[in-house]
Design an enzyme around this catalytic site. Structure first.
Site, PDB file in Angstrom:
ATOM      1  N   TYR A   1       0.815  -1.211   0.000  1.00 16.87           N
ATOM      2  CA  TYR A   1       0.000   0.000   0.000  1.00 16.87           C
ATOM      3  C   TYR A   1       0.848   1.260   0.000  1.00 16.87           C
ATOM      4  O   TYR A   1       0.393   2.312  -0.437  1.00 16.87           O
ATOM      5  CB  TYR A   1      -1.002  -0.035   1.152  1.00 16.87           C
ATOM      6  CG  TYR A   1      -2.224  -0.809   0.735  1.00 16.87           C
ATOM      7  CD1 TYR A   1      -3.203  -0.213  -0.035  1.00 16.87           C
ATOM      8  CD2 TYR A   1      -2.354  -2.158   1.027  1.00 16.87           C
ATOM      9  CE1 TYR A   1      -4.297  -0.927  -0.484  1.00 16.87           C
ATOM     10  CE2 TYR A   1      -3.435  -2.888   0.584  1.00 16.87           C
ATOM     11  CZ  TYR A   1      -4.415  -2.263  -0.176  1.00 16.87           C
ATOM     12  OH  TYR A   1      -5.481  -2.984  -0.640  1.00 16.87           O
TER      13      TYR A   1
ATOM     14  N   HIS B   1      -5.411  -2.370   6.877  1.00 18.94           N
ATOM     15  CA  HIS B   1      -4.784  -3.396   6.055  1.00 18.94           C
ATOM     16  C   HIS B   1      -3.828  -4.274   6.855  1.00 18.94           C
ATOM     17  O   HIS B   1      -3.131  -5.108   6.280  1.00 18.94           O
ATOM     18  CB  HIS B   1      -4.038  -2.749   4.885  1.00 18.94           C
ATOM     19  CG  HIS B   1      -4.949  -2.164   3.860  1.00 18.94           C
ATOM     20  ND1 HIS B   1      -5.769  -2.936   3.072  1.00 18.94           N
ATOM     21  CD2 HIS B   1      -5.201  -0.870   3.505  1.00 18.94           C
ATOM     22  CE1 HIS B   1      -6.469  -2.154   2.273  1.00 18.94           C
ATOM     23  NE2 HIS B   1      -6.146  -0.903   2.513  1.00 18.94           N
TER      24      HIS B   1
END
Length: 757
Positions: free
Chosen positions: A286, A439
């Site tokens: 990410y 996440h």
């Protein structure tokens, strides 16, 4: 050479002669007055001065000319295809989603081509498509797919709408002067301003947070604000929307709770997720995704608002983060799949082309970055890409040398981190970081192991088929939560078949592991050690991992010590997710006639049991073959230990999970206990000659010779009878501390965190 290529190079050589006779080194200097170009267009990413410099170099820089030709061919094909702006109906992977995504990418490229080649057809193409979007957007409702916590209009989520505006802002900047004032007013009034308002004011649950999603939103609003010279939008991008209260129960699409601490805006998204070392708390996958909006908006701010000194913000962390991200990749350039991470994502992605070019241009001009750019074999068609192309042509490139590194986590660098040990071709990735936002995975003190870019002991990564519509619309699958995030999916301790923090985000996000010590000064011995005190009540886990380079061994090997201290007795499971084919064990095991799941929840429901063993040897050995290399795990075990062979895939009727194997050490009814193992890579097999070389382990015996509250000592004896002793301090670990202990009537004295000899 094809005719089209010949014509292309003739045309760019003609442009080079027409627009400028500058020498290649005659670029605008840092000290030259550029005030006259700051208000001109383009000014955002590609600048007016940059256009002049690029035109002067056309035909002289192979990597830049190649990139320009590829973009020209791509955009020309799109122009021939015609403009299509369909009414949105699909999730990720569907036609309308893919078409609008394709449109914003091509718009940005067409705008750049107009500036560099001065060909009006590209400006007309951008204008015509923008006018179609203007006509559509005025009456466009929310996207019909309702799954997202923040629905867009062109796409099913505001995140993708933000992607669109980040790229289209650059296209608009490039054709700004081509458009009439009336056309600009029409686009800004009916398309760009309402678009920015929907992303931000209409969607505070998306915009007002610290997360990669909102970073895209901040960049989108800010970049169109810079092009339009709209100070209100610029301020909204930098500082967020003032006075907005969010629902404390709101969750994002990935099941993570949104931030409610009032921190929002682009600066907050730099301040909070990045550690001082440049590690991004959500993990490299990410970070890669977020780096494009971070850097492209920062470049725009640098060019239009140099007074903000954005690349100096938080001690220059944006540029530091690129070095950190490159170090979070294996020998092949693939990013380590920490937290939600898709395997195979690498620094060859376009986002990292942007990162490398911008870092080189605005940073210290590290020649190692040029070697990465050479591997990427492309550059941006802007000022930063020109700088990289010139550096490569002038022979400045040097290898980007990835060494052992410890990257702290948290805004102040005090929330754990990630330690990477590298020795020859062996790379060990040790995760002791913070939760990693929504996440994050529940895997404190986990690790993965690589050799020359090949996984040996794996981290599963995410359960998602990104942009593959057949699998959940390309979005996260339910198995991401039931399997991939759970502790048992990782190479770390699971207690009582329960995930760390009971698998609860709100608890996990408040806690982090702590660095015990890190040392990489010695080529022969590199070590990282960290402690986790909160994953389970009244239980502490101290894990110490080392890579040892010994002349008696063909390759460096790994030593793993997991010390568990608890007030009560528990069951502990320690899996090894090995890649390859099992060869041999030094113990007998049984295989069931019918496969059954290992458990019912916390990821155990997804593991088939393929074999079981009661261990009786002081050392248990398991050997396997992977990509024609041999590997052996040697573990200190006792008569009370069990070993389970497992395979992922139980209770997975849609085959969403990869069917991969593991072996698992299980220890029951233990309070304080110690798990000690080594992992060796050795030998090779040639399927051509059918020769197997050095196929057996070089370790004869692995022994715990001392284990107290203060110290743990491990002896490693090889097949030649030579031994090494490693002693780690479990309490006092300062570099200045002096230690003296007696083991088997022999005194050992040293200064620092550990002893190895």
């Amino acid at each position: 050479m094809r005719i089209s290529q010949t014509c292309f190079f003739v045309s760019i050589l003609f442009l080079a002669l027409t627009f400028s006779c500058k020498e290649e080194t005659n670029l605008v200097s840092e000290n030259e007055d550029t005030a006259s170009t700051l208000g001109a267009h383009p000014k955002l990413i590609l600048t007016a001065q940059g256009v002049k410099d690029i035109r002067a170099q056309l035909g002289k820089l192979p990597i830049f000319d190649k990139a320009l030709q590829e973009v020209k061919e791509e955009v020309d094909a799109e122009i021939a295809f015609g403009i299509d702006t369909p009414i949105p109906v699909d999730y990720s992977g569907g036609y309308t989603h893919a078409r609008h995504k394709r449109n914003f990418l091509v718009l940005q490229k067409a705008g750049v081509l107009y500036q560099i080649l001065d060909d009006e057809k590209y400006a007309k193409y951008v204008k015509d498509m923008l006018m179609q979007y203007e006509a559509m957007y005025k009456t466009l409702p929310l996207h019909p797919k309702t799954r997202s916590y923040a629905r867009g209009k062109l796409f099913w989520q505001c995140l993708n709408d933000s992607n669109w505006l980040v790229y289209v802002s650059q296209a608009y900047d490039c054709v700004y002067n081509y458009l009439s004032e009336e056309e600009r007013n029409k686009l800004e009034t009916n398309l760009f301003k309402p678009f920015a308002d929907h992303i931000s004011i209409d969607s505070p649950q998306f915009y007002q947070r610290v997360h990669n999603h909102s970073t895209w939103g901040n960049a989108a609003v800010g970049m169109i604000g810079l092009v339009m010279n709209d100070q209100e939008l610029i301020d909204r991008a930098l500082y967020g929307i003032q006075g907005v209260n969010l629902d404390t129960k709101a969750k994002d699409d990935d099941g993570g709770f949104l931030n409610k601490d009032g921190k929002a805006g682009f600066l907050a998204n730099i301040e909070e997720p990045f550690s001082p070392d440049g590690y991004y708390t959500e993990g490299p996958y990410y970070q890669r995704y977020a780096m494009y909006p971070f850097l492209i908006f920062a470049e725009g701010l640098h060019n239009v608002r140099p007074d903000l000194k954005i690349f100096e913000y938080k001690d220059g962390v944006l540029l530091k983060s690129i070095n950190a991200l490159l170090n979070l990749s294996d020998a092949d350039g693939d990013f380590f799949p920490l937290n939600d991470g898709q395997k195979g994502m690498s620094y060859y992605t376009n986002a990292l082309v942007t990162a490398v070019d911008i870092s080189y241009h605005f940073g210290t001009q590290d020649p190692g970055l040029l070697s990465i750019a050479e591997k990427q074999n492309k550059v941006l068609l802007d000022d930063s890409g020109l700088a990289v192309a010139l550096g490569i042509k002038n022979g400045k490139a040097k290898p980007f040398n990835k060494k052992s590194i410890n990257l702290s986590d948290g805004p102040d660098g005090t929330q754990g981190g990630v330690g990477i040990l590298r020795s020859e071709d062996i790379e060990l990735v040790f995760k002791y970081a913070a939760q990693g936002s929504s996440h994050g995975h529940y895997d404190k003190l986990s690790y993965s192991l690589y050799e020359k870019g090949t996984e040996i002991l794996q981290d599963y990564g995410l359960a998602r088929f990104v942009n593959i519509e057949q699998k959940g619309g390309g979005n996260y699958l339910k198995e991401n939560k039931t399997w991939a995030k759970q502790t048992i999916a990782h190479n770390t301790i699971t207690q009582n078949e329960t995930s760390h923090f009971n698998g609860e985000y709100e608890i996990g996000s408040k806690n982090h592991s702590e660095l015990h010590y890190f040392s990489s000064e010695s080529e022969e011995f590199q070590v990282v050690s960290a402690i986790e005190k909160n994953a389970y009540p009244a239980t502490e886990m101290l894990r110490t991992m080392a890579i040892i380079k010994d002349e008696d061994f063909e390759k460096p090997y790994v030593l793993d010590i997991m010390k568990v201290t608890s007030k009560k007795a528990h069951q502990y499971d320690l899996p090894f997710y090995f890649m390859g084919q099992l060869l041999k064990t030094n113990f007998d095991y049984k295989t069931p006639e019918t496969l059954k799941a290992l458990g019912t929840k916390n990821g155990y429901q997804h593991l088939y049991v393929e074999g079981t063993a009661k261990l009786s040897e002081a050392n248990s050995k398991i050997a396997w073959l992977h990509e024609n290399k041999f590997y052996t795990a040697t573990s200190v075990t006792s008569n009370n230990d069990e070993l389970l062979f497992t395979r992922i895939g139980a209770n997975d009727p849609e085959f969403n999970l990869r069917r991969e194997a593991a072996f698992m050490l299980r220890r029951k009814n233990a309070a304080n206990t110690l798990f000690v193992s080594t992992i060796e890579s050795h030998g090779s097999y040639s399927p051509v000659s059918e020769f197997a070389l050095n196929s057996n382990s070089s370790i004869k015996e692995l022994k715990v010779v001392l284990d107290t509250e203060a110290y743990t000592a491990i002896e490693i004896v090889n097949v030649n009878g030579n031994s090494k002793l490693f002693i780690t301090a479990n309490t006092t670990t300062t570099k200045e501390a002096t230690h003296t202990i007696k083991i088997n009537n022999k005194n050992y004295t040293w200064v620092g965190s550990y002893y190895f000899k």
